[in-house]
Motif scaffolding. Structure first.
Motif, PDB file in Angstrom:
ATOM      1  N   TYR A   1       0.854  -1.177   0.000  1.00 15.78           N
ATOM      2  CA  TYR A   1       0.000   0.000   0.000  1.00 15.78           C
ATOM      3  C   TYR A   1       0.896   1.234   0.000  1.00 15.78           C
ATOM      4  O   TYR A   1       1.749   1.377   0.862  1.00 15.78           O
ATOM      5  CB  TYR A   1      -0.887  -0.006   1.252  1.00 15.78           C
ATOM      6  N   TYR A   2       0.743   2.111  -0.972  1.00 14.73           N
ATOM      7  CA  TYR A   2       1.530   3.338  -1.045  1.00 14.73           C
ATOM      8  C   TYR A   2       0.672   4.534  -0.672  1.00 14.73           C
ATOM      9  O   TYR A   2      -0.530   4.517  -0.822  1.00 14.73           O
ATOM     10  CB  TYR A   2       2.116   3.539  -2.453  1.00 14.73           C
ATOM     11  N   GLY A   3       1.315   5.562  -0.200  1.00 10.86           N
ATOM     12  CA  GLY A   3       0.601   6.761   0.208  1.00 10.86           C
ATOM     13  C   GLY A   3       0.265   6.694   1.686  1.00 10.86           C
ATOM     14  O   GLY A   3       0.765   5.851   2.428  1.00 10.86           O
ATOM     15  N   ALA A   4      -0.580   7.601   2.123  1.00 11.85           N
ATOM     16  CA  ALA A   4      -1.014   7.621   3.522  1.00 11.85           C
ATOM     17  C   ALA A   4      -1.820   6.359   3.789  1.00 11.85           C
ATOM     18  O   ALA A   4      -2.779   6.061   3.085  1.00 11.85           O
ATOM     19  CB  ALA A   4      -1.838   8.856   3.807  1.00 11.85           C
ATOM     20  N   ILE A   5      -1.427   5.629   4.808  1.00 10.80           N
ATOM     21  CA  ILE A   5      -2.077   4.359   5.110  1.00 10.80           C
ATOM     22  C   ILE A   5      -3.225   4.612   6.083  1.00 10.80           C
ATOM     23  O   ILE A   5      -2.998   5.095   7.190  1.00 10.80           O
ATOM     24  CB  ILE A   5      -1.076   3.356   5.705  1.00 10.80           C
ATOM     25  N   PRO A   6      -4.452   4.308   5.654  1.00 11.22           N
ATOM     26  CA  PRO A   6      -5.598   4.517   6.543  1.00 11.22           C
ATOM     27  C   PRO A   6      -5.492   3.641   7.795  1.00 11.22           C
ATOM     28  O   PRO A   6      -4.866   2.583   7.766  1.00 11.22           O
ATOM     29  CB  PRO A   6      -6.800   4.085   5.695  1.00 11.22           C
ATOM     30  N   GLU A   7      -6.104   4.087   8.865  1.00 12.94           N
ATOM     31  CA  GLU A   7      -6.121   3.345  10.132  1.00 12.94           C
ATOM     32  C   GLU A   7      -6.655   1.935   9.895  1.00 12.94           C
ATOM     33  O   GLU A   7      -7.680   1.750   9.240  1.00 12.94           O
ATOM     34  CB  GLU A   7      -7.007   4.086  11.138  1.00 12.94           C
TER      35      GLU A   7
ATOM     36  N   LYS B   1       0.202  -2.255   5.582  1.00  8.22           N
ATOM     37  CA  LYS B   1       1.034  -1.698   4.522  1.00  8.22           C
ATOM     38  C   LYS B   1       1.259  -2.732   3.413  1.00  8.22           C
ATOM     39  O   LYS B   1       1.329  -2.403   2.244  1.00  8.22           O
ATOM     40  CB  LYS B   1       2.379  -1.246   5.111  1.00  8.22           C
TER      41      LYS B   1
END
Length: 168
Positions: A3-9, A13
């Motif tokens: 997962y790239y970018g801001a990782i949601p809660e 990853k």
């Protein structure tokens, strides 16, 4: 996948393949075939959590890097590594989960006849791939200058009980 970018809660990853009839993560050491000759030459393996870490390390000249593809190390994986090396530099992700996992790797490696070392190569929360992108030379220096696993554990002790920091 990663997962790239801001990782949601609550979102991991990395998304790893589960065990099935064709693939058993606990029996597989990612990159071992490609790294075998260099591991034998050096007598030391760099053990990382993720496949992307191995790819990044290999592309930056660390040809003895392998991964457990997650945070667990099995006796089967350690036995495969032991065929090539008697020393292991543990390079887990620099987050709580990675550091806790590396503590569990110690007896598994030792039971296979491998002496574990630890590398504190990067910032809190980073993995090898991220650290290599930010500071290749610094990361390489730290990976190539590991210290004993007992020091890594002692560094995480509360100050009043830590033999490295408490006053006499």
């Amino acid at each position: 996948g990663r997962y790239y970018g801001a990782i949601p809660e609550g979102v991991a990853k990395y998304m790893l393949t589960g065990n099935n009839r064709v693939f058993s993560k606990g029996d597989y050491v990612y990159g071992l075939y490609q790294a075998a000759a260099e591991i034998r030459k050096q007598g030391r393996v760099l053990l990382q959590e993720g496949q992307f870490d191995v790819i990044s390390s290999f592309s930056q000249g660390l040809k003895n890097a392998v991964a457990v593809s997650g945070s667990s190390l099995t006796a089967n994986q350690a036995a495969k590594i032991a065929k090539y090396a008697q020393q292991c530099t543990m390079c887990p992700d620099m987050d709580d989960a990675g550091l806790e996992a590396s503590k569990k790797w110690i007896p598994v490696l030792a039971s296979a006849g491998i002496y574990p070392y630890f590398s504190k190569y990067g910032e809190a929360g980073s993995d090898v791939a991220e650290s290599m992108l930010k500071d290749k030379d610094g990361t390489l220096e730290k990976i190539n200058s590991p210290f004993g696993w007992w020091t890594a554990i002692a560094e995480r002790l509360p100050e009043e009980t830590n033999p490295l920091t408490r006053s006499k």
